[in-house]
Design an enzyme around this catalytic site. Structure first.
Site, short mmCIF file in Angstrom:
data_model
loop_
_atom_site.label_atom_id
_atom_site.label_comp_id
_atom_site.label_asym_id
_atom_site.label_seq_id
_atom_site.Cartn_x
_atom_site.Cartn_y
_atom_site.Cartn_z
N TYR A 101 -48.58 13.49 16.89
CA TYR A 101 -48.55 15.03 17.47
C TYR A 101 -49.30 15.68 16.40
O TYR A 101 -49.57 17.00 16.34
CB TYR A 101 -47.20 15.33 17.34
CG TYR A 101 -45.97 14.82 18.59
CD1 TYR A 101 -46.73 15.10 19.82
CD2 TYR A 101 -44.54 14.16 18.14
CE1 TYR A 101 -46.07 14.79 20.74
CE2 TYR A 101 -43.98 13.76 19.41
CZ TYR A 101 -44.38 13.78 20.75
OH TYR A 101 -43.68 13.48 21.88
N GLU A 199 -31.01 -12.52 18.45
CA GLU A 199 -31.89 -11.63 19.83
C GLU A 199 -31.28 -10.39 19.81
O GLU A 199 -31.40 -9.14 19.88
CB GLU A 199 -32.29 -11.71 21.07
CG GLU A 199 -33.42 -11.00 21.35
CD GLU A 199 -33.65 -11.97 23.06
OE1 GLU A 199 -34.08 -10.82 24.46
OE2 GLU A 199 -33.36 -13.05 23.36
N ASP A 251 -32.34 -15.19 24.07
CA ASP A 251 -32.11 -15.91 25.06
C ASP A 251 -32.74 -16.75 26.06
O ASP A 251 -33.47 -17.08 25.15
CB ASP A 251 -32.60 -14.30 26.11
CG ASP A 251 -31.43 -13.15 26.78
OD1 ASP A 251 -30.05 -12.88 25.66
OD2 ASP A 251 -31.99 -12.47 26.59
#
Length: 366
Positions: A101, A199, A251
């Site tokens: 920005y 995770e 996972d």
């Protein structure tokens, strides 16, 4: 501010300005300004046997003012160098989002960034060319939210001075939040036997609620998905400085294997920092495709993108071991994936009473 930090900031400023000076010298010599960078691709990473990590190879790409596109990139580099040098002079810091920005206020429209991914990549380029980490530029990401829970006492620097924190006794259920620059932390003492990187937030909360960190003297590090650099750096320091085994629990899908890979091997986009961020001794717990079969876990079918990702990993030098070749091949055969929390199909305590203790024992951690 300590002398060490002052020295780091001085070096960072000098190295940044050296980039701009290089462009000036090229102009003065009648040469077209240019900047060389390693090609950031899977085909240009190689194994460094001495450091035991994956780093960039010899392939280089050149950014040159010989084209309009190249000239714009060099212009943005110069403006960013000027901003970062001024930031260091003033003893201030900013986020990667703020840099994007802030460029809107620069007087040259061609120097402004089109999106944040462009400014993020430029900061990485400046790290590579200067040999200085962005933390020493006083650049930080947005808070990752990653936290630590376990038998670890540390000292951290705050605006009000140093403070000591025990990452079980002095924190709530959420744990100790990892700072953007974990090198400002000093480890004081620990009763931990190993580090367990997790995770998902749901699984991290299950382990803490079940008292896994207490029962097994584990430092539980919440990765929060793809781990931030600060999380990977802290994990590496826990291994290197406290001599703690590091394990990773994710996972059972190709995207999660890459999460493990970023902890153990480093990521392609930050291969220039592999020696600083990667923990090559980190071991993968699961969920393995073999676990899906052995425990008959609830699953989802692999999507086309999952299959493509798994096949890509078979070609990725970071995953070309017997373990990964076998497990990825099995996953493609069974055409299934499973989440960590699928272990709850065997009860809420199964993960802490059975699965993790058995896997950690198999791996020689317990």
């Amino acid at each position: 501010m300590s002398e060490t930090h002052t020295s780091d900031e001085t070096e960072a400023r000098d190295q940044l300005l050296a980039i701009a000076e290089q462009f000036y010298d090229q102009f003065a010599d009648g040469d077209i300004p240019r900047m060389s960078l390693p090609t950031r691709s899977k085909s240009n990473i190689e194994y460094d046997e001495d450091a035991d990590v994956w780093v960039y190879g010899d392939s280089q790409s050149t950014r040159s003012a010989n084209s309009v596109r190249g000239a714009r990139k060099l212009l943005k580099s110069v403006y960013t160098v000027d901003f970062l040098a001024q930031q260091l002079d003033e003893g201030r810091s900013s986020t990667l989002r703020e840099l994007y920005y802030l460029s809107e206020s620069w007087d040259e429209a061609e120097a402004q960034f089109n999106d944040q991914s462009e400014s993020d990549k430029l900061v990485e380029d400046l790290e590579i060319v200067s040999g200085v980490k962005r933390e020493d530029f006083h650049m930080r990401p947005e808070e990752s939210g990653a936290k630590v829970m376990g038998p670890l006492r540390l000292r951290e620097q705050t605006r009000r001075g140093d403070r000591e924190i025990h990452c079980q006794e002095d924190v709530g259920q959420g744990g100790y939040q990892i700072p953007n620059n974990p090198d400002t932390i000093d480890f004081l003492d620990t009763d931990a036997d190993f580090v367990l990187c997790v995770e998902t937030g749901g699984m991290r909360d299950r382990l803490v609620e079940n008292g896994f960190d207490d029962d097994y003297n584990a430092i539980v590090v919440h990765l929060g998905g793809q781990p931030a650099r600060a999380t990977r750096r802290l994990t590496k320091r826990l291994h290197d400085e406290l001599d703690l085994p590091v394990t990773v629990f994710t996972d059972g899908d190709p995207w999660s294997y890459r999460i493990y890979g970023s902890v153990a091997y480093g990521s392609i986009k930050s291969a220039h920092l592999s020696e600083y961020l990667a923990t090559p001794q980190a071991q993968f717990i699961g969920i393995r495709p073999q676990d899906i079969v052995d425990y008959d876990l609830p699953t989802d079918p692999l999507s086309d993108s999952d299959v493509n990702a798994l096949e890509s990993e078979l070609e990725d030098p970071r995953f070309q071991s017997d373990f990964w070749t076998e497990q990825i091949g099995l996953q493609l055969d069974i055409d299934k994936k499973a989440e960590q929390q699928a272990l709850a199909s065997r009860g809420l305590d199964f993960v802490t009473d059975t699965y993790l203790p058995e896997r950690l024992a198999e791996m020689g951690v317990l």
